[in-house]
Design a protein around this motif. Structure first.
Motif, mmCIF file in Angstrom:
data_model
loop_
_atom_site.group_PDB
_atom_site.id
_atom_site.type_symbol
_atom_site.label_atom_id
_atom_site.label_comp_id
_atom_site.label_asym_id
_atom_site.label_seq_id
_atom_site.Cartn_x
_atom_site.Cartn_y
_atom_site.Cartn_z
ATOM 1 N N MET A 1 -1.003 -2.711 0.167
ATOM 2 C CA MET A 1 -1.046 -2.528 -1.304
ATOM 3 C C MET A 1 -2.155 -1.690 -1.719
ATOM 4 O O MET A 1 -3.153 -1.397 -1.149
ATOM 5 C CB MET A 1 -1.324 -3.974 -1.717
ATOM 6 N N HIS A 2 -2.025 -0.971 -3.083
ATOM 7 C CA HIS A 2 -3.173 -0.108 -3.564
ATOM 8 C C HIS A 2 -3.198 -0.403 -5.029
ATOM 9 O O HIS A 2 -2.323 -1.009 -5.736
ATOM 10 C CB HIS A 2 -2.813 1.308 -3.172
ATOM 11 N N GLU A 3 -4.453 -0.002 -5.374
ATOM 12 C CA GLU A 3 -4.477 -0.460 -6.915
ATOM 13 C C GLU A 3 -4.917 1.303 -7.545
ATOM 14 O O GLU A 3 -5.401 1.928 -6.837
ATOM 15 C CB GLU A 3 -6.056 -1.048 -7.079
ATOM 16 N N LEU B 1 -9.492 -2.280 -3.537
ATOM 17 C CA LEU B 1 -8.988 -2.985 -2.289
ATOM 18 C C LEU B 1 -10.042 -3.007 -1.266
ATOM 19 O O LEU B 1 -10.627 -1.754 -0.896
ATOM 20 C CB LEU B 1 -7.643 -2.830 -1.827
ATOM 21 N N MET C 1 -10.399 6.514 -0.886
ATOM 22 C CA MET C 1 -9.194 6.301 -2.036
ATOM 23 C C MET C 1 -9.800 6.314 -3.462
ATOM 24 O O MET C 1 -9.997 5.231 -4.081
ATOM 25 C CB MET C 1 -8.384 4.962 -1.440
ATOM 26 N N HIS D 1 -10.821 0.402 1.093
ATOM 27 C CA HIS D 1 -10.163 1.650 0.605
ATOM 28 C C HIS D 1 -10.927 2.754 -0.018
ATOM 29 O O HIS D 1 -10.790 3.816 0.081
ATOM 30 C CB HIS D 1 -8.873 1.045 -0.337
ATOM 31 N N ILE E 1 -4.713 5.943 3.791
ATOM 32 C CA ILE E 1 -5.166 5.097 2.510
ATOM 33 C C ILE E 1 -5.739 6.470 1.592
ATOM 34 O O ILE E 1 -6.760 7.204 1.941
ATOM 35 C CB ILE E 1 -6.577 4.405 2.949
ATOM 36 N N CYS F 1 -9.146 2.952 -5.913
ATOM 37 C CA CYS F 1 -8.486 1.679 -5.488
ATOM 38 C C CYS F 1 -9.520 0.853 -4.858
ATOM 39 O O CYS F 1 -10.506 1.287 -4.092
ATOM 40 C CB CYS F 1 -7.599 2.100 -4.255
HETATM 41 CU CU LIG Z 1 -5.860 1.158 -1.529
#
Ligand SMILES: [Cu+2]
Length: 184
Positions: free
Chosen positions: A77-79, A169, A177, A172, A51, A167
């Motif tokens: 999934m990441h942002e 999420l 992250m 994360h 991550i 990110c």
């Molecule tokens: Cu992420």
């Protein structure tokens, strides 16, 4: 993953209102805006993994427009969310709600959900789904990148200190992250 949910459960989560309210209070100048690239726009490639991001800091100039090419090479999934830590942590609470409801899963968006995103890139929803859960991830300052996909995000920076990319999420951000934009 097939989910069974009540019919026509409409969950409108208006993240953008929250993001803009926190980003544009009178004491805080605008952090910038999403825009369109031009032929001279600088491109920054960012690898997303589980991550982490490929870099911990990115140099930008005040007023500069940057095209971010975000490649998610992880299984999760990441942002990519541009903002200050306080609004990113606020956004993380909204994300946690989506996970709790099951409209978002660690690897992507639930198939039964009609998603709308500002960018409109790469999110075609299969037709004819009887149950509609509507989740709006309409933040002007963030984009979700599903595993194995690449998205572009173009942003014009203002002269703003303490701006991060993160990110949001669940877990994360805490796993590291997050990185910083350095104004030069
Ligand atoms: Cu992420």
């Amino acid at each position: 993953m097939k989910r069974s949910r009540p019919q026509l459960l409409v969950t409108a989560l208006l993240f953008s209102a929250v993001a803009q309210a926190s980003a544009q209070t009178s004491s805080e100048p605008s952090i910038g805006q999403q825009t369109q690239a031009t032929p001279t726009t600088r491109t920054v490639f960012i690898k997303m993994d589980d991550i982490s991001y490929g870099q911990k800091s990115i140099d930008v100039k005040p007023g500069e427009t940057v095209r971010f090419v975000l490649k998610n090479e992880g299984a999760l999934m990441h942002e990519f969310n541009i903002g200050k830590a306080v609004s990113q942590l606020e956004h993380q609470r909204k994300m946690a709600l989506l996970f709790k409801e099951g409209t978002l899963t660690p690897t992507g968006k639930a198939k039964s959900v009609v998603w709308r995103e500002r960018s409109g890139l790469g999110d075609s929803n299969p037709p004819g789904i009887p149950e509609v859960v509507e989740a709006i991830h309409d933040d002007p300052n963030a984009v979700l990148v599903e595993p194995g996909t690449t998205k572009e995000f173009v942003w014009t920076f203002h002269d703003t200190a303490n701006l991060n990319f993160a990110c949001t999420l669940p877990g994360h951000y805490q796993a590291g992250m997050v990185g910083e934009f350095v104004m030069r």
